[in-house]
Write a protein that holds these residues in place. Structure first.
Motif, PDB file in Angstrom:
ATOM      1  N   THR A 140      -6.756   0.591   4.528  1.00  0.00           N
ATOM      2  CA  THR A 140      -6.173  -0.829   3.572  1.00  0.00           C
ATOM      3  C   THR A 140      -7.267  -0.682   2.563  1.00  0.00           C
ATOM      4  N   MET A 141      -8.590  -0.443   3.424  1.00  0.00           N
ATOM      5  CA  MET A 141     -10.176  -0.243   2.272  1.00  0.00           C
ATOM      6  C   MET A 141     -10.066   0.559   1.255  1.00  0.00           C
ATOM      7  N   SER A 142      -9.767   2.050   1.913  1.00  0.00           N
ATOM      8  CA  SER A 142     -10.518   3.392   1.221  1.00  0.00           C
ATOM      9  C   SER A 142      -9.100   3.849  -0.318  1.00  0.00           C
ATOM     10  N   VAL A 143      -7.567   3.844   0.232  1.00  0.00           N
ATOM     11  CA  VAL A 143      -6.218   3.377  -0.694  1.00  0.00           C
ATOM     12  C   VAL A 143      -6.350   3.413  -2.165  1.00  0.00           C
ATOM     13  N   ALA A 144      -5.884   4.691  -2.759  1.00  0.00           N
ATOM     14  CA  ALA A 144      -6.322   4.628  -4.174  1.00  0.00           C
ATOM     15  C   ALA A 144      -5.166   3.137  -4.501  1.00  0.00           C
ATOM     16  N   PRO A 145      -5.415   2.003  -5.565  1.00  0.00           N
ATOM     17  CA  PRO A 145      -5.224   0.997  -6.157  1.00  0.00           C
ATOM     18  C   PRO A 145      -3.833   0.979  -6.354  1.00  0.00           C
ATOM     19  N   GLN A 146      -3.511   2.300  -6.923  1.00  0.00           N
ATOM     20  CA  GLN A 146      -1.974   2.666  -7.183  1.00  0.00           C
ATOM     21  C   GLN A 146      -1.331   2.934  -6.351  1.00  0.00           C
ATOM     22  N   VAL A 147      -1.418   3.107  -5.458  1.00  0.00           N
ATOM     23  CA  VAL A 147      -0.532   3.559  -3.730  1.00  0.00           C
ATOM     24  C   VAL A 147      -0.340   1.991  -3.171  1.00  0.00           C
ATOM     25  N   ARG A 148      -2.100   1.430  -2.844  1.00  0.00           N
ATOM     26  CA  ARG A 148      -1.497   0.114  -2.523  1.00  0.00           C
ATOM     27  C   ARG A 148      -1.042  -0.724  -3.128  1.00  0.00           C
ATOM     28  N   SER A 149      -0.952  -0.863  -4.527  1.00  0.00           N
ATOM     29  CA  SER A 149      -0.097  -1.604  -5.578  1.00  0.00           C
ATOM     30  C   SER A 149       1.600  -1.186  -5.497  1.00  0.00           C
ATOM     31  N   ALA A 150       1.761   0.125  -4.970  1.00  0.00           N
ATOM     32  CA  ALA A 150       2.612   0.331  -4.992  1.00  0.00           C
ATOM     33  C   ALA A 150       3.225   0.065  -3.524  1.00  0.00           C
ATOM     34  N   ALA A 151       2.446  -0.193  -2.201  1.00  0.00           N
ATOM     35  CA  ALA A 151       2.953   0.354  -0.938  1.00  0.00           C
ATOM     36  C   ALA A 151       3.352  -1.728  -1.233  1.00  0.00           C
ATOM     37  N   SER A 152       2.358  -2.389  -2.133  1.00  0.00           N
ATOM     38  CA  SER A 152       2.787  -3.933  -1.303  1.00  0.00           C
ATOM     39  C   SER A 152       3.646  -4.464  -2.108  1.00  0.00           C
ATOM     40  N   LYS A 153       4.558  -3.932  -3.492  1.00  0.00           N
ATOM     41  CA  LYS A 153       5.163  -3.611  -3.866  1.00  0.00           C
ATOM     42  C   LYS A 153       6.890  -3.806  -2.694  1.00  0.00           C
TER      43      LYS A 153
END
Length: 323
Positions: A285-298
């Motif tokens: 959760t803390m280390s994943v790349a911002p673009q990956v986290r954003s894609a996952a959240s979306k």
């Protein structure tokens, strides 16, 4: 509410909880609404499981449930619970901090009307129901040195007492939290690093665990392709009780299976996927790349909307706005 059946059997290594279990069992035997609270990893779920097992052995009709923040509406947080508890006289609900406080209060009143006793576990607030003087509150702290000695002795294959420097170091390094102890003790690389210390030091144990586990996780994540990394982030952001059908839509079965094959995820009792260790979820959760986290959240938000889940963890919405 997404309702998840909790395991029936408590952890066989439940330690240092005899006093708390006695408090819980005395309260629920008298029909008293009871809350068990403590920090994450301190053993709330395990203690609830033990209390439920003891109650079953005593002949009580028990249903055990884990709560989730994912729900189709405020009302639907409550309806599945009431369907499951029909005919039970002890209802055990873990993770009630994931529910809205009014839902917890309504559940308590509904169970009173049904003649059932409520026992809950929480890492946070649990509604105004537990502010009443007539209800019982049992707080859990970390394991004491003697209990830690048993676990350390088991892991290293030799008997050690509470005063052993290695036991003292592990106790201080983990604050006696069972989940942290097991994460450290079950890792052969951490044990090897600690065994090589002339004088065991809590700080060095923490450093060894902090170095070894991230390195292993990074190596495993690097083996995943882009879609599989997004799937891993979806499981991390969704939380342990995210509905299985929501995971399948948002992440994809094949992608989650690939994450399980390399050892990051495992199949959960309720049919979905969860991380093998809570610390790995935090790390992802803390280390994943911002673009990956954003894609996952979306994808989580889109899948939740498609399936009608209008209540969800607040961080999902926050991360989704980054996209």
């Amino acid at each position: 509410m997404n309702v998840v059946q909790m395991p029936v059997d408590a952890d066989a290594r439940l330690l240092n909880r005899a006093y708390e279990l006695e408090q819980i069992e005395r309260a629920v035997s008298q029909g008293t609404t009871t809350m068990v609270s403590g920090g994450a990893g301190v053993g709330v779920t395990t203690t609830l499981g033990a209390a439920a097992s003891h109650a079953r052995a005593a002949g009580r009709r028990v249903v055990t449930i884990a709560a989730s923040a994912w729900a189709r509406s405020n009302i639907s947080q409550l309806e599945p619970l009431l369907l499951l508890v029909d005919g039970s006289d002890l209802v055990v609900v873990d993770d009630v901090h994931r529910l809205q406080p009014p839902t917890v209060d309504a559940l308590g009143m509904a169970l009173t009307d049904l003649g059932a006793t409520l026992l809950v576990g929480t890492h946070g607030q649990a509604g105004s129901l537990f502010e009443r003087a007539e209800n019982e509150h049992v707080g859990l702290a970390g394991l004491d040195r003697a209990a830690v000695a048993l676990l350390v002795s088991e892991a290293f294959g030799r008997e050690m007492g509470p005063s052993d420097p290695l036991v003292a170091a592990f106790h201080r390094a983990t604050n006696g939290r069972p989940s942290a102890l097991r994460a450290h003790l079950d890792d052969p690389d951490v044990r090897e690093a600690v065994s090589g210390m002339r004088v065991p030091d809590p700080g060095m144990i923490v450093q060894a665990a902090a170095r070894v586990l991230p390195e292993r996780v990074q190596h495993q994540v690097a083996r995943l392709d882009g879609e599989q990394q997004i799937a891993l982030a979806i499981v991390a952001l969704g939380g342990e009780t995210v509905p299985a059908n929501l995971l399948e839509v948002a992440a994809g079965v094949d992608q989650m299976r690939a994450c399980a094959e390399i050892g990051l995820l495992r199949r959960a009792d309720y049919g979905g996927y969860r991380f093998r260790q809570g610390s790995v979820r935090e790390m992802i959760t803390m280390s994943v790349a911002p673009q990956v986290r954003s894609a996952a959240s979306k994808r989580l938000v889109e899948a939740a909307d498609a399936l009608g889940y209008h209540l969800r963890p607040s961080e999902i919405e926050r991360y989704a706005t980054w996209y």
